[in-house]
Design a protein around this motif. Structure first.
Motif, PDB file in Angstrom:
ATOM      1  N   SER A   1       2.363   6.794  -7.290  1.00 20.42           N
ATOM      2  CA  SER A   1       1.503   7.829  -7.861  1.00 20.42           C
ATOM      3  C   SER A   1       2.266   9.147  -8.027  1.00 20.42           C
ATOM      4  O   SER A   1       1.824  10.030  -8.763  1.00 20.42           O
ATOM      5  CB  SER A   1       0.272   8.058  -6.968  1.00 20.42           C
ATOM      6  OG  SER A   1      -0.568   6.929  -6.983  1.00 20.42           O
TER       7      SER A   1
ATOM      8  N   LYS B   1       2.302   1.667  -3.484  1.00 25.96           N
ATOM      9  CA  LYS B   1       1.270   2.144  -4.406  1.00 25.96           C
ATOM     10  C   LYS B   1       1.143   3.659  -4.328  1.00 25.96           C
ATOM     11  O   LYS B   1       1.053   4.337  -5.375  1.00 25.96           O
ATOM     12  CB  LYS B   1      -0.062   1.473  -4.061  1.00 25.96           C
ATOM     13  CG  LYS B   1      -1.238   1.948  -4.885  1.00 25.96           C
ATOM     14  CD  LYS B   1      -2.529   1.272  -4.443  1.00 25.96           C
ATOM     15  CE  LYS B   1      -2.940   1.720  -3.052  1.00 25.96           C
ATOM     16  NZ  LYS B   1      -4.235   1.119  -2.631  1.00 25.96           N
ATOM     17  N   ARG B   2       1.131   4.194  -3.115  1.00 29.00           N
ATOM     18  CA  ARG B   2       1.020   5.649  -2.963  1.00 29.00           C
ATOM     19  C   ARG B   2       2.263   6.355  -3.521  1.00 29.00           C
ATOM     20  O   ARG B   2       2.161   7.405  -4.168  1.00 29.00           O
ATOM     21  CB  ARG B   2       0.805   6.007  -1.496  1.00 29.00           C
ATOM     22  CG  ARG B   2      -0.574   5.627  -0.962  1.00 29.00           C
ATOM     23  CD  ARG B   2      -0.856   6.353   0.341  1.00 29.00           C
ATOM     24  NE  ARG B   2       0.052   5.942   1.389  1.00 29.00           N
ATOM     25  CZ  ARG B   2      -0.185   4.956   2.255  1.00 29.00           C
ATOM     26  NH1 ARG B   2      -1.313   4.260   2.169  1.00 29.00           N
ATOM     27  NH2 ARG B   2       0.684   4.651   3.197  1.00 29.00           N
TER      28      ARG B   2
ATOM     29  N   THR C   1      -4.349   7.263  -8.761  1.00 26.26           N
ATOM     30  CA  THR C   1      -3.334   6.533  -9.509  1.00 26.26           C
ATOM     31  C   THR C   1      -3.260   7.082 -10.936  1.00 26.26           C
ATOM     32  O   THR C   1      -4.271   7.118 -11.636  1.00 26.26           O
ATOM     33  CB  THR C   1      -3.679   5.035  -9.556  1.00 26.26           C
ATOM     34  OG1 THR C   1      -3.790   4.539  -8.218  1.00 26.26           O
ATOM     35  CG2 THR C   1      -2.622   4.246 -10.310  1.00 26.26           C
TER      36      THR C   1
ATOM     37  N   GLY D   1     -10.001   6.878  -3.462  1.00 30.65           N
ATOM     38  CA  GLY D   1      -8.559   7.092  -3.425  1.00 30.65           C
ATOM     39  C   GLY D   1      -7.808   6.463  -4.578  1.00 30.65           C
ATOM     40  O   GLY D   1      -6.753   6.967  -4.989  1.00 30.65           O
ATOM     41  N   SER D   2      -8.336   5.385  -5.145  1.00 30.18           N
ATOM     42  CA  SER D   2      -7.622   4.703  -6.222  1.00 30.18           C
ATOM     43  C   SER D   2      -7.609   5.507  -7.510  1.00 30.18           C
ATOM     44  O   SER D   2      -6.814   5.224  -8.416  1.00 30.18           O
ATOM     45  CB  SER D   2      -8.246   3.324  -6.476  1.00 30.18           C
ATOM     46  OG  SER D   2      -8.139   2.515  -5.327  1.00 30.18           O
TER      47      SER D   2
ATOM     48  N   GLU E   1       0.833  -1.205   0.000  1.00 28.05           N
ATOM     49  CA  GLU E   1       0.000   0.000   0.000  1.00 28.05           C
ATOM     50  C   GLU E   1       0.870   1.259   0.000  1.00 28.05           C
ATOM     51  O   GLU E   1       0.574   2.241  -0.693  1.00 28.05           O
ATOM     52  CB  GLU E   1      -0.924  -0.014   1.217  1.00 28.05           C
ATOM     53  CG  GLU E   1      -1.978   1.076   1.201  1.00 28.05           C
ATOM     54  CD  GLU E   1      -2.941   0.972   2.377  1.00 28.05           C
ATOM     55  OE1 GLU E   1      -3.755   1.894   2.526  1.00 28.05           O
ATOM     56  OE2 GLU E   1      -2.859  -0.005   3.128  1.00 28.05           O
ATOM     57  N   GLU E   2       1.977   1.213   0.765  1.00 28.01           N
ATOM     58  CA  GLU E   2       2.895   2.353   0.770  1.00 28.01           C
ATOM     59  C   GLU E   2       3.511   2.554  -0.612  1.00 28.01           C
ATOM     60  O   GLU E   2       3.610   3.683  -1.113  1.00 28.01           O
ATOM     61  CB  GLU E   2       4.005   2.113   1.803  1.00 28.01           C
ATOM     62  CG  GLU E   2       3.548   2.170   3.253  1.00 28.01           C
ATOM     63  CD  GLU E   2       4.686   1.870   4.210  1.00 28.01           C
ATOM     64  OE1 GLU E   2       5.861   1.835   3.749  1.00 28.01           O
ATOM     65  OE2 GLU E   2       4.427   1.657   5.399  1.00 28.01           O
TER      66      GLU E   2
END
Length: 708
Positions: free
Chosen positions: A282, A278-279, A356, A352-353, A275-276
């Motif tokens: 972005s 992924k952020r 991306t 939130g997605s 998850e980290e």
């Protein structure tokens, strides 16, 4: 009375309140001074005592106790343990998911040895949100509007409402997340301005597409008409995380030869690191993933570290299939309304997605960058819309006399008519539609598991009046009406909402017409009414889909007998498999799908259920064996031939051959005539042997028949 808006998210939840002076909503910070509260519940054990942790505290402690930390519980809301979504969750999540006790088919989660329903876990999260909001506002919070994915079924919505009630909240409304986002966006509209908006809502666990007409009347009140919606209840940011976790697992296997998939702690930490990453991806071109002492090396080699890099190009290639799935659903939603991208004035990115780059760039490429509104906060707009509704829903208007009544009133104070379906006063006007059909399981022709819609998909609600269809009874005085929500023509492939049963009074003829009507109110609660025209026979029932379903009394009576139903079910399932292999070409394709579905349910019953459920599934399979038209006659002919006199056996074999040839030639009229002769020969053979014909013992268990 203080009301708040709550976006109860898969990953994070947000709370808002309405400001009467400004006419807008604002986000409230929680006790940790954060606007996002992780939707996580865990257990901390220390010095022999246990304490439930919620939100950020649960996340911080999770790595030390991953098997007792519940995340993504929203995906389990309103789900039976046997549902395929629950099976997927068991494969992915680190905590235990188990079936309910006794006759409760719902999925439960285990925290420190105690079983909780997903609604109970959600109520713990909602209770924290309520308490934190009260602290921020300096007054007690009693009411709330709670958002859910547009594609949530009625059982999932009911479970969400139940969670709110358990948290001490009066739930004013359950509102779809895309619609709530549109309400927040609608504040920007000018008076009497009209827009056609598509909401692309990609959250942590679900994906929704909604198309709405939006307008403001001369009084400045917003009007929101939902045209259609579609979605996927297993498509979201969690799946992006899962793709990265799989890459981490591949790296560990290649680096050390160790397969860490059985290590719950490793999986939990890997998910957090994913998850980290992924952020970071972005914003950056690559992300480092470092997990010290992540897994145990083979042959006493100590602990191994994860130290790897994922580039943005690699990440985007990993999630490309997921993004393409979202766009196929976008195209489907447009096609359902005969719309093209040019017909959409605005596209709202929600969840939130959508931050991306691969996601928003794909949407912009399809609709044009000028239409995609990235000025709306995707993490907060759903909660803001809920907050606006929570603060502006000030009573309901009687549909009969237009009198204003309190929100919780059931009948009008003026004319004493029911307020079911009454619209709220002052709040934005929202006109919603059903996302799936509502109907019943019935007999249609040779199919005993047909789904007959009564309220079609896309019907605006609340209904101005009930919708009705007529049926005929099939056998005996017992009427059984199983209610389903879904789009499959096979009833059991849809989601069961409940069962209504009734015994015909003696003064009414058994072979009679029966009317079944559905009413659907603004809270998506369905009321089923069964009646016989020209008589006083009426059975009415409001379905509570959030309560445990029990097996039918007849099944419970069977369970009291000392019968080894597991052995019976094993044998019947084996016979059903052989039946499909031998006579499958003569079974209607829809019926074949039904039988295969029943075989899957039978296998689950053998592994997870008690004798009562095994008995029920054995009876279901018997109905499949002897209620599948021509194929069932062939099966009965086999049994009748065994031990029959030579001449009778010869006649049966010749009759079966005749029916086969006519069926394969497509001569349905001749098939009907020859099948009637075959039935006569089968009956004669059983009579000669003084054996009861198996077919005679098969009934429709009170189901109604529709003749179309």
């Amino acid at each position: 009375m203080k009301a708040i808006g709550i976006d109860l998210g898969t990953t994070n939840s947000v709370v808002t309140r309405y400001n009467d002076v400004r006419g807008t909503a604002s986000v409230l910070a929680n006790a940790e001074s954060e606007t996002l509260t992780p939707s996580v519940v865990g257990m901390r054990e220390r010095d022999g005592s246990q304490k439930l942790l919620v939100g950020r505290n649960a996340v911080n402690f999770a790595a030390r106790n991953p098997t007792d930390t519940v995340v993504s519980v929203k995906r389990l809301m309103g789900r039976d343990y046997a549902h395929e979504t629950v099976a997927q969750a068991r494969d992915r999540l680190t905590y235990e998911i188990v079936p309910g006790a006794d006759d409760d088919p719902r999925a439960h989660v285990v925290i420190a040895g105690k079983h909780y329903t997903p609604a109970e876990v959600s109520s713990i999260i909602l209770d924290k949100l309520r308490r934190d909001a009260a602290r921020a506002l300096g007054e007690e919070v009693t009411h709330a509007v709670i958002t859910v994915p547009a594609y949530f079924l009625d059982a999932q919505r009911a479970a969400t409402r139940e969670a709110g009630t358990q948290a001490g909240l009066t739930v004013k409304k359950i509102i779809d997340e895309p619609t709530a986002a549109a309400v927040a966006f609608g504040l920007e509209l000018n008076d009497q301005e009209r827009r056609r908006v598509l909401v692309y809502d990609l959250g942590g666990g679900t994906f929704d597409i909604s198309i709405l007409h939006m307008a403001k009347d001369k009084d400045g009140r917003g009007h929101f008409q939902v045209l259609s919606f579609t979605g996927d209840s297993w498509l979201g940011g969690d799946d992006f995380d899962h793709a990265i976790v799989n890459r981490i697992i591949e790296w560990v296997k290649a680096d050390s030869g160790v397969d860490p998939t059985g290590d719950k702690k490793f999986l939990f930490v890997a998910r957090s690191k994913a998850e980290e990453a992924k952020r970071q991806l972005s914003q950056l071109d690559d992300a480092d993933i470092v997990i010290p002492a992540a897994y145990r090396m083979p042959e006493g080699g100590g602990l191994g570290d994860v130290d790897m890099v994922i580039t943005r190009d690699e990440y985007e290639a990993m999630i490309q299939p997921l993004v393409e799935r979202t766009m196929r659903l976008v195209q489907q939603a447009l096609a359902d309304q005969n719309l093209s991208p040019e017909d959409i004035s605005d596209v709202l990115l929600v969840g939130g997605s959508t931050l991306t780059p691969k996601v928003y760039e794909t949407v912009e490429s399809y609709f044009g960058a000028g239409k995609v509104r990235r000025d709306v906060n995707p993490m907060e707009c759903v909660a803001l819309g809920a907050g606006i509704l929570a603060g502006t829903m000030n009573g309901v208007e009687c549909p009969s006399c237009a009198r204003a009544n309190e929100e919780d009133a059931e009948v009008c104070e003026g004319c004493h008519q029911s307020l079911t379906g009454a619209r709220t006063l002052d709040a934005p006007k929202i006109y919603e539609v059903t996302g799936m059909a509502l109907g019943i399981g019935a007999v249609r022709g040779a199919q005993q598991d047909a789904f007959v819609p009564i309220i079609p998909r896309g019907t605006p609600y609340p209904l101005p009046e009930p919708m009705k269809r007529s049926f005929n009874t099939t056998d005996g005085r017992r009427i059984r009406v199983p209610v389903y929500e879904g789009d499959s023509t096979v009833a059991s492939k849809n989601t069961e909402q409940g069962v209504v049963e009734y015994e015909l009074p003696q003064e009414i003829d058994v072979n009679t017409r029966v009317d079944v009507s559905f009413n659907y109110d603004s809270d998506r609660i369905v009321t089923v009414r069964i009646s016989v025209p020209g008589t006083h026979m009426i059975k009415e029932m409001t379905l509570r889909t959030d309560t445990p379903r029990t097996l039918q009394p007849a099944a419970q009576e069977y369970a009291e007998e000392n019968i080894e139903w597991r052995q019976q079910l094993t044998a019947t399932a084996a016979e059903t498999h052989r039946f499909l292999e031998t006579h499958g070409e003569f079974i209607d394709p829809a019926q074949t799908l039904t039988i295969r579905r029943h075989l899957e349910q039978a296998e689950r019953a053998l592994h997870f259920s008690d004798d009562t459920e095994c008995q029920r599934m054995a009876n279901v399979l018997r109905k499949d064996l002897y209620g599948s038209g021509v194929a069932s006659q062939f099966l009965l002919a086999e049994r009748a031939t065994a031990g029959a006199p030579p001449e009778t056996a010869r006649q049966l074999n010749n009759a079966v051959a005749d029916v086969r040839r006519s069926y394969q030639a497509g001569n349905s009229e001749l098939v009907g005539e020859q099948t009637r002769l075959l039935r006569t020969l089968i009956a004669q053979a059983f009579t000669e042997r003084d054996v009861a014909e198996v077919d005679d013992a098969v009934d429709f268990d009170g189901l109604l028949r529709i003749d179309e």
